[in-house]
Write an enzyme that holds these catalytic residues in place. Structure first.
Site, PDB file in Angstrom:
ATOM      1  N   GLU A 165       0.782  -1.245   0.000  1.00 20.80           N
ATOM      2  CA  GLU A 165       0.000   0.000   0.000  1.00 20.80           C
ATOM      3  C   GLU A 165       0.810   1.289   0.000  1.00 20.80           C
ATOM      4  OE1 GLU A 165      -2.918  -0.474   3.138  1.00 20.80           O
ATOM      5  OE2 GLU A 165      -4.145  -1.774   1.893  1.00 20.80           O
ATOM      6  N   GLU A 195      -7.156  -7.626  -1.587  1.00 17.57           N
ATOM      7  CA  GLU A 195      -7.575  -7.407  -0.199  1.00 17.57           C
ATOM      8  C   GLU A 195      -8.990  -6.871  -0.183  1.00 17.57           C
ATOM      9  OE1 GLU A 195      -5.477  -4.908   2.524  1.00 17.57           O
ATOM     10  OE2 GLU A 195      -3.528  -5.785   2.083  1.00 17.57           O
TER      11      GLU A 195
HETATM   12  C1  BMA Z   1      -5.064  -3.479   4.622  1.00 12.51           C
HETATM   13  C2  BMA Z   1      -3.836  -4.232   5.053  1.00 12.51           C
HETATM   14  C3  BMA Z   1      -3.461  -4.012   6.458  1.00 12.51           C
HETATM   15  C4  BMA Z   1      -4.646  -3.837   7.345  1.00 12.51           C
HETATM   16  C5  BMA Z   1      -5.928  -4.163   6.649  1.00 12.51           C
HETATM   17  C6  BMA Z   1      -7.146  -3.906   7.460  1.00 12.51           C
HETATM   18  O1  BMA Z   1      -4.847  -2.278   4.084  1.00 12.51           O
HETATM   19  O2  BMA Z   1      -2.808  -4.035   4.170  1.00 12.51           O
HETATM   20  O3  BMA Z   1      -2.622  -2.922   6.551  1.00 12.51           O
HETATM   21  O4  BMA Z   1      -4.495  -4.571   8.480  1.00 12.51           O
HETATM   22  O5  BMA Z   1      -6.039  -3.412   5.517  1.00 12.51           O
HETATM   23  O6  BMA Z   1      -7.280  -2.547   7.753  1.00 12.51           O
END
Ligand code: BMA
Length: 884
Positions: free
Chosen positions: A463, A560
């Site tokens: 990120e 994610e």
């Molecule tokens: C994402 C991950 C982590 C974090 C998760 C939940 O951005 O890369 O940095 O724990 O979200 O917020």
């Protein structure tokens, strides 16, 4: 079968072994693991400590501190990481080792900033948890007691001093958000970034010797690392095996090295010169084109065979090197090319030429104290991933490069690994010494890991492209170029350059999320790294309704996305006391490290469910835990099904989604988080749901503008499928009506619309159904029967469903040759039926399910011996109707 023999003899002070009739130099290694002595800086604490290990576990083991995870102990034990600690051991060197020409003192991992001394002479320092350090010590060893000391400096103080010294401009973030209760400036120290706290984890800035320590003696050369990497030349249709040897030579050494894979009739001998000291040498073994190479395939796509490579090096008649290693053959391509009907580029992985949809999750460190991550813990978590039909995990960049065993298990199980470099959610300094230590870290990690077929992509950071592009840290525009320059220096000119030099066998991405090739075009930081037409995306929305699929980004690759839930009561009970078991308790908010996390969960749940309102405080608490798991499971299901059904479509330029890795697989402690597996290995409802939503063949149902759509998704071969739908009334276990779609040929690796019908018409044709009184179940079938799991579609939210009852489920535990089973009986349709056996470790064959039959039997696999009596006593059964 080959018959092998070896005889070792002592001669001329040198140990020779006879292998196949040639003399072999045998290196000698003496472990310095075991009990060391540990003391703090003023000597007020002196205790025995295990190596590998860390200060926290040593203090706990000797009773100086309680379980660091208990209640608020993360705050009580902050002092530990503010002190300096010294590990000391005294050892004798066996004569046999002492006589070696060169002796190395090897630390596989020092956490983190330390000074190392041997017999009161300083050998050097360490500043990077992710590097192996070695020191040449032959001349410093004595015949009697040798004293080895490692003094570790407070990582918190070190990070803050480094940040202060970096006075020309700040390197944000300075500190984690208050809600994380963590330490500051972790980006200034090359250590697990989440060890200073994260939004799912506590602050335990560990210190210790977290990997093995040993002496290695040798007379000619020492093999440090063998990395075989297969490369396929498609124009020649030939496999070539690049074999890199990392060695340390006492003096310039000439020899003849033979690489051989007998199974593939491939062997070549090269003359070689190893220069004095450390060097890396590469050879290419051309694989015989008439031999059949067995390919490694990801889970669900084939087997994972390997071939054995033997490497031997002769110097005259002496065997100076002799080793054997596994080689797995597979190719990986990250395909980023124009696609019809879109202005962007594709983004998917091709393994052995086959496009593969990545199904899985994100991996975080399995414990704050890495010495607690045992082989059993790793195996259990990775087996759970595979049992949920996953084929991929992303090793997230705020943790650690995992231990060798992690990757070996992934190789074995067919789990593709997206491997981040350990940089996350921050800007990083680019001072010379920082860059130098990172360079060495990257070289060592790539060399250590590149022979694992499971790793399919390297990725520079988590990120940080997005953080720069969307200005998370409010960097004034006048300074933006400075940070951009640092970003490119670190990830492109250093990390990427090293990886490209060290490993041509897999792709490299600079960040995640990224637009990939498009980011590169835009100078490595895209204007919008979340662009759905390029690369991967991270997407979180806690306020929008997760049942509304139109809110999900139709991305090329979802690396994610996720929702939080609370772990089960038995998991929390281990670290809490009765006064904590309340949603208004200090504990309940203390364990939540994500701003507004507890409210977000309840608000999301309230969109579709009644919130628990029992007057019994304990029931209200456990009902809340249950409901957050229901909400999370349902939300991630909806989103993952959306991604899987989007794999074959382009709609307004978006789609061709080829990956769904939800955040996050595992937990670091007992707290609310996005995980699908609780700390300790217990599956949350989400993990049971994942078994279904990642099934190789899956029906997906959703509504769009009053029409019901059912898609058939198949990872497998072409299938001629039919959708079979059954409508139930909430108030009755007998189906109201059943329907079937026409058969459709669903080709391998695709998603296709198999059924479409106006919802009102569907309801009208089905007894007295309304969207409030009825719900739909559906599955796919072909001529051989049902394919994939049965899925369901609620036509309205359960909080407005008409007829949902408390089902009075009864359960009976039994044992037979296959193990334990639980037979359930329900009096009514029961959604989200949840079986829980408290602290008994293990898992059910299915859980969190919708019960539309009177009886149902599930099995329980226990991970330790148990009994019918213990299971029956521990078993609770909850369904949605029970919490109203
Ligand atoms: C994402 C991950 C982590 C974090 C998760 C939940 O951005 O890369 O940095 O724990 O979200 O917020």
């Amino acid at each position: 079968m080959t018959w092998r023999w070896s005889v070792c003899v002592f001669a001329l002070d040198v140990l020779f072994c006879l292998f196949y009739g040639v003399l072999t130099f045998k290196d000698q290694s003496v472990s310095l693991n075991g009990k060391w002595s540990l003391s703090n800086s003023n000597g007020s604490l002196i205790l025995p400590a295990d190596v590998p290990g860390c200060v926290h576990t040593a203090l706990q083991k000797r009773g100086y501190i309680q379980d660091p995870y208990f209640r608020f102990n993360d705050l009580s034990y902050r002092w530990i990481a503010f002190d300096n600690w010294t590990y000391t051991t005294t050892f004798n060197v066996p004569g046999e080792l002492k006589s070696r020409q060169k002796i190395l003192l090897v630390f596989d991992g020092v956490d983190t900033v330390a000074s190392v001394s041997l017999n009161a002479l300083i050998l050097g320092g360490t500043d990077n948890m992710f590097r192996r350090y070695d020191f040449s010590v032959r001349e410093l060893l004595t015949d009697g007691d040798n004293v080895l000391k490692v003094t570790l400096f407070s990582p918190v103080v070190y990070a803050s001093e480094r940040s202060e010294a970096h006075s020309s401009y700040t390197v944000p973030p300075e500190c984690p958000p208050d809600v994380q209760k963590g330490e500051c400036h972790v980006n200034f120290i090359r250590k697990e970034q989440s060890s200073f706290s994260w939004d799912w984890g506590p602050s335990f800035p560990t210190m210790g010797l977290w990997k093995e320590v040993r002496l290695e003696g040798f007379d000619v050369i020492q093999l440090i690392q063998v990395s075989p990497v297969p490369l396929y030349n498609s124009s020649l249709s030939q496999w070539m095996l690049q074999v890199e040897l990392l060695v340390d030579a006492v003096q310039t050494t000439d020899g003849n090295i033979t690489l051989s894979i007998p199974e593939l009739n491939s062997e070549e001998t090269f003359t070689v010169r190893f220069p004095t000291g450390r060097s890396g040498i590469s050879f290419t073994l051309n694989i015989n084109t008439s031999s059949d190479v067995n390919l490694w395939w990801p889970n669900g796509h084939g087997d994972r065979p390997f071939h054995l490579l033997t490497i031997s090096c002769l110097q005259d008649e002496f065997m100076i090197l002799n080793t054997e290693t596994k080689v797995y053959f597979r190719t990986v391509e990250l395909v980023q090319e124009p696609i019809p009907d879109s202005t962007g580029l594709s983004f998917y992985f091709r393994i052995n030429g086959k496009p593969i949809f990545l199904k899985g999750s994100n991996w975080i460190p399995a414990h704050s104290f890495q010495d607690r991550v045992t082989p059993a813990v790793l195996r259990n978590l990775l087996q759970s991933a595979v049992d949920a039909n996953m084929n991929a995990l992303r090793v997230w960049g705020g943790g650690v490069y995992e231990q060798d065993l992690f990757y070996s298990i992934c190789d074995e199980m067919g789990i593709m690994v997206w491997q981040d470099f350990m940089f996350a959610c921050a800007m990083y300094p680019t001072e010379d010494d920082f860059i130098q230590t990172v360079r060495e870290e990257v070289i060592q990690q790539v060399q250590r890991l590149k022979s694992h077929p499971s790793i399919i992509v390297w990725s520079g950071n988590n990120e940080n492209e997005a953080a720069l592009a969307t200005n998370w840290f409010n960097i004034p525009s006048s300074q933006r170029l400075l940070y951009l320059k640092d970003y490119v220096t670190l990830y492109v000119y250093n990390i990427r350059a090293i990886v490209q030099e060290e490993d041509q066998s897999r792709p490299f991405l600079v960040s995640s999320p990224t637009n990939g090739a498009e980011s590169e075009q835009e100078g490595w930081v895209a204007e919008n790294p979340y662009d759905l037409r390029f690369g991967d995306t991270h997407f979180y929305s806690y306020t929008s309704d997760c049942w509304d699929w139109t809110a999900f980004p139709r991305t090329r690759f979802a690396s994610e996305y996720g929702f939080q839930s609370w772990p089960s009561f038995s998991t929390l009970q281990a670290v809490s006391v009765e006064e904590d078991w309340n949603v208004t308790s200090h504990f309940f908010s203390h364990r939540q490290h994500h701003e507004d996390g507890n409210q977000q969960m309840l608000q999301q749940a309230a969109l579709h469910f009644h919130l628990p309102n029992s007057t019994d405080p304990l029931k209200s608490f456990t009902d809340t835990l249950y409901l957050t798991q229901v909400m999370q499971a349902q939300c991630v299901k909806a989103q993952t099904e959306f991604y899987r059904r989007s794999q074959s479509e382009i709609i307004e330029g978006e789609g061709h989604t080829m990956g769904a890795l939800y955040w996050q697989l595992n937990d670091i402690w007992q707290a609310p988080s996005w995980s699908s597996i609780e700390f300790g290995g217990k599956w949350k409802m989400l993990h049971y749901f994942a078994q279904n939503f990642f099934a190789p063949v899956l029906p997906v149902g959703f509504e769009d503008g009053g029409t019901l759509f059912i898609y058939a998704v198949s990872d497998l071969s072409d299938l001629k499928l039919q959708a079979v739908m059954t409508m139930y009334s909430w108030s009755d276990l007998d189906p109201v009506c059943a329907l079937q779609s026409d058969p459709l040929l669903v080709s391998a690796g695709s998603a296709a619309l198999i059924y479409k019908h106006n919802v009102d018409a569907l309801l009208a044709g089905c007894g007295n159904c309304t969207q409030f009184t009825c719900l739909l179940t559906f599955h796919l079938q072909d001529s051989s029967g049902q394919q994939g799991p049965t899925n369901h579609h609620f036509l309205s939210s359960p909080n407005v469903a008409d007829g949902l009852q408390s089902p009075n489920i009864t359960a009976k535990v039994q044992q037979d040759e296959a193990g334990y089973s639980v037979t359930l009986n329900t009096a009514a349709v029961a959604p989200f039926v949840w079986l829980d056996v408290g602290k008994i470790p293990g898992r059910f064959s299915s859980n969190g399910f919708l019960m539309v039959t009177r009886n149902m039997t599930v099995s329980f696999t226990a991970w330790r011996p148990t009994s019918v009596a213990e299971l029956s006593d521990s078993l609770t059964v909850t369904s949605l109707g029970d919490i109203y």
